[in-house]
Design a protein around this motif. Structure first.
Motif, PDB file in Angstrom:
ATOM      1  N   ARG A  60       0.808  -1.224   0.000  1.00 53.46           N
ATOM      2  CA  ARG A  60       0.000   0.000   0.000  1.00 53.46           C
ATOM      3  C   ARG A  60       0.840   1.274   0.000  1.00 53.46           C
ATOM      4  N   LEU A  61       2.145   1.153   0.196  1.00 51.96           N
ATOM      5  CA  LEU A  61       2.996   2.336   0.312  1.00 51.96           C
ATOM      6  C   LEU A  61       3.055   3.147  -0.979  1.00 51.96           C
ATOM      7  N   LEU A  62       2.759   2.514  -2.118  1.00 56.59           N
ATOM      8  CA  LEU A  62       2.803   3.244  -3.376  1.00 56.59           C
ATOM      9  C   LEU A  62       1.853   4.433  -3.357  1.00 56.59           C
ATOM     10  N   THR A  63       0.678   4.245  -2.742  1.00 52.48           N
ATOM     11  CA  THR A  63      -0.279   5.359  -2.690  1.00 52.48           C
ATOM     12  C   THR A  63       0.249   6.494  -1.819  1.00 52.48           C
ATOM     13  N   PHE A  64       0.977   6.160  -0.766  1.00 51.54           N
ATOM     14  CA  PHE A  64       1.571   7.212   0.070  1.00 51.54           C
ATOM     15  C   PHE A  64       2.646   7.955  -0.714  1.00 51.54           C
ATOM     16  N   ASP A  65       3.488   7.197  -1.432  1.00 62.07           N
ATOM     17  CA  ASP A  65       4.560   7.824  -2.216  1.00 62.07           C
ATOM     18  C   ASP A  65       3.995   8.762  -3.271  1.00 62.07           C
ATOM     19  N   GLU A  66       2.871   8.395  -3.864  1.00 63.44           N
ATOM     20  CA  GLU A  66       2.257   9.232  -4.903  1.00 63.44           C
ATOM     21  C   GLU A  66       1.777  10.572  -4.341  1.00 63.44           C
ATOM     22  N   ARG A  67       1.348  10.546  -3.071  1.00 57.49           N
ATOM     23  CA  ARG A  67       0.806  11.764  -2.466  1.00 57.49           C
ATOM     24  C   ARG A  67       1.860  12.572  -1.717  1.00 57.49           C
ATOM     25  N   HIS A  68       2.936  11.906  -1.307  1.00 56.44           N
ATOM     26  CA  HIS A  68       3.956  12.578  -0.484  1.00 56.44           C
ATOM     27  C   HIS A  68       5.344  12.237  -1.025  1.00 56.44           C
ATOM     28  N   HIS A  69       5.702  12.840  -2.151  1.00 56.97           N
ATOM     29  CA  HIS A  69       6.992  12.561  -2.783  1.00 56.97           C
ATOM     30  C   HIS A  69       8.163  12.964  -1.894  1.00 56.97           C
ATOM     31  N   ASP A  70       7.944  13.925  -1.004  1.00 55.91           N
ATOM     32  CA  ASP A  70       9.026  14.458  -0.189  1.00 55.91           C
ATOM     33  C   ASP A  70       9.217  13.693   1.116  1.00 55.91           C
ATOM     34  N   VAL A  71       8.456  12.616   1.350  1.00 58.07           N
ATOM     35  CA  VAL A  71       8.570  11.854   2.602  1.00 58.07           C
ATOM     36  C   VAL A  71       8.819  10.377   2.283  1.00 58.07           C
ATOM     37  N   ALA A 127       1.569  13.343   8.253  1.00 62.77           N
ATOM     38  CA  ALA A 127       1.114  12.879   6.938  1.00 62.77           C
ATOM     39  C   ALA A 127       1.014  11.359   6.907  1.00 62.77           C
ATOM     40  N   PHE A 128       2.013  10.692   7.454  1.00 61.84           N
ATOM     41  CA  PHE A 128       2.013   9.227   7.474  1.00 61.84           C
ATOM     42  C   PHE A 128       0.896   8.703   8.369  1.00 61.84           C
ATOM     43  N   ARG A 129       0.699   9.344   9.508  1.00 61.04           N
ATOM     44  CA  ARG A 129      -0.363   8.955  10.436  1.00 61.04           C
ATOM     45  C   ARG A 129      -1.730   9.082   9.783  1.00 61.04           C
ATOM     46  N   GLY A 130      -1.977  10.212   9.111  1.00 60.16           N
ATOM     47  CA  GLY A 130      -3.265  10.407   8.455  1.00 60.16           C
ATOM     48  C   GLY A 130      -3.506   9.387   7.348  1.00 60.16           C
ATOM     49  N   TRP A 131      -2.448   9.086   6.583  1.00 56.39           N
ATOM     50  CA  TRP A 131      -2.574   8.100   5.507  1.00 56.39           C
ATOM     51  C   TRP A 131      -2.873   6.712   6.073  1.00 56.39           C
ATOM     52  N   LEU A 132      -2.192   6.329   7.154  1.00 55.82           N
ATOM     53  CA  LEU A 132      -2.435   5.022   7.777  1.00 55.82           C
ATOM     54  C   LEU A 132      -3.883   4.874   8.220  1.00 55.82           C
ATOM     55  N   HIS A 133      -4.411   5.900   8.871  1.00 57.49           N
ATOM     56  CA  HIS A 133      -5.798   5.832   9.340  1.00 57.49           C
ATOM     57  C   HIS A 133      -6.780   5.740   8.166  1.00 57.49           C
ATOM     58  N   ALA A 134      -6.460   6.434   7.073  1.00 55.05           N
ATOM     59  CA  ALA A 134      -7.330   6.367   5.900  1.00 55.05           C
ATOM     60  C   ALA A 134      -7.325   4.962   5.298  1.00 55.05           C
ATOM     61  N   GLU A 135      -6.157   4.337   5.230  1.00 50.80           N
ATOM     62  CA  GLU A 135      -6.058   2.970   4.710  1.00 50.80           C
ATOM     63  C   GLU A 135      -6.771   1.986   5.642  1.00 50.80           C
ATOM     64  N   ALA A 136      -6.603   2.183   6.947  1.00 49.03           N
ATOM     65  CA  ALA A 136      -7.260   1.302   7.919  1.00 49.03           C
ATOM     66  C   ALA A 136      -8.776   1.441   7.826  1.00 49.03           C
ATOM     67  N   ALA A 137      -9.255   2.666   7.570  1.00 44.48           N
ATOM     68  CA  ALA A 137     -10.710   2.878   7.449  1.00 44.48           C
ATOM     69  C   ALA A 137     -11.285   2.115   6.268  1.00 44.48           C
TER      70      ALA A 137
END
Length: 303
Positions: free
Chosen positions: A113-124, A286-296
């Protein structure tokens, strides 16, 4: 002159006592359980005292073992403090986040699932450490811990990320041969080797929760990590206890099925853990918010 001490064996002894088992110590030290056992044996011979009482499901330190492990832990803590102070005078070695997580969760759930995070947060950029038993951000390079357990993180920020249900899983071909729980005695049962506590989600817990006795398992195959258990089930090697977070994708694509309807809520959950200072970081937020969205999405059954 300082006496030459068996530092590797002492470190192993401290890990076994702290983590309450050979399997967990082996994972933390990245060695085999056989190597852990050999270290303990050589240390007992060197020091001339029994340090551990080995049981079928639990390893208990003797009074001497407790005393020695405490001394080793205190010494390592002092060394760690000095190293942290010295390292604090140089820039951090990574521009992104280092996340510690159990291997099974990291391989099966997080990495795909990390690909979706990378797409939204290129700088992290996210780097991973598969530490199954991490409970505190004691390493200056670890920013976030995804911990699997019952909670309890004094002095740190912790919030529940996901709960789990659990039920047996297997290939459809095997499920077709299972008409009832008693039929498990005719098949290989796949288990997590580190699960040596009554508080861990395992076969016995599941049986108690559904109110049915388990048959005697004639064939049992153990694995050191949860992802290996699930992969073995996918390969058709037997029946595994499926934790919903780790088997959701396999159930969705049909490679695994539930042979029985009975599902129970696990005692354990996944937790997002970091220091209070780290929580102020935009990258961590940013990572925390993304994790919660994926968990939801998992909770909603959309992924």
């Amino acid at each position: 002159m300082l006496r030459i001490l068996p530092f590797a064996a002492l470190r192993t002894m401290e890990a076994v006592v702290r983590l309450k088992g050979f399997g967990r110590a082996a994972e933390e030290l990245n060695v085999t359980q056989s190597a852990v056992s050999q270290h303990i044996k050589s240390l007992e011979e060197w020091i001339g005292h029994k340090l551990l009482i080995r049981g079928a499901r639990r390893t208990v330190p003797t009074e001497t073992g407790i005393r020695l492990a405490a001394a080793v832990a205190e010494g390592f803590s002092t060394i760690e403090t000095v190293c942290d102070e010295l390292r604090g005078h140089r820039p951090t070695s990574h521009p992104g986040l280092l996340v510690a997580a159990p291997a099974g969760f990291a391989y099966i759930w997080l990495l795909p699932r990390l690909l979706t995070f990378d797409e939204r947060h290129h700088d992290v950029p996210i780097s991973m450490s598969t530490d199954a038993w991490a409970r505190e951000v004691s390493n200056v390079d670890t920013d976030v811990i995804i911990h699997y357990g019952a909670g309890g993180f004094p002095g740190m920020h912790a919030e529940q990320l996901m709960t789990e249900t659990m039920a047996p899983v297997c290939k459809p071909e095997i499920a077709a041969q299972l008409s009832g729980i008693e039929d498990l005695s005719d098949f290989t049962v796949l288990v997590d080797a580190p699960l040596d506590s009554d508080h861990e989600p395992n076969w016995d817990f599941w049986a108690r929760e559904i109110g049915q006795p388990l048959p005697a398992f004639r064939r049992k195959r153990s694995f050191a990590q949860a992802n290996m258990v699930i992969q073995a089930a996918i390969e058709g090697l037997g029946v595994a206890m499926g934790r919903s977070t780790l088997v959701a994708d396999a159930l969705k694509n049909g490679t695994l099925v539930h042979p029985f309807d009975a599902q129970v809520v696990s005692q354990q959950a996944y937790w997002f853990v970091c220091s209070h200072d780290a929580l102020k970081s935009k990258a961590v937020q940013a990572f925390r918010g993304w994790l919660h969205a994926e968990a939801a999405q998992i909770k909603a059954g959309t992924v």
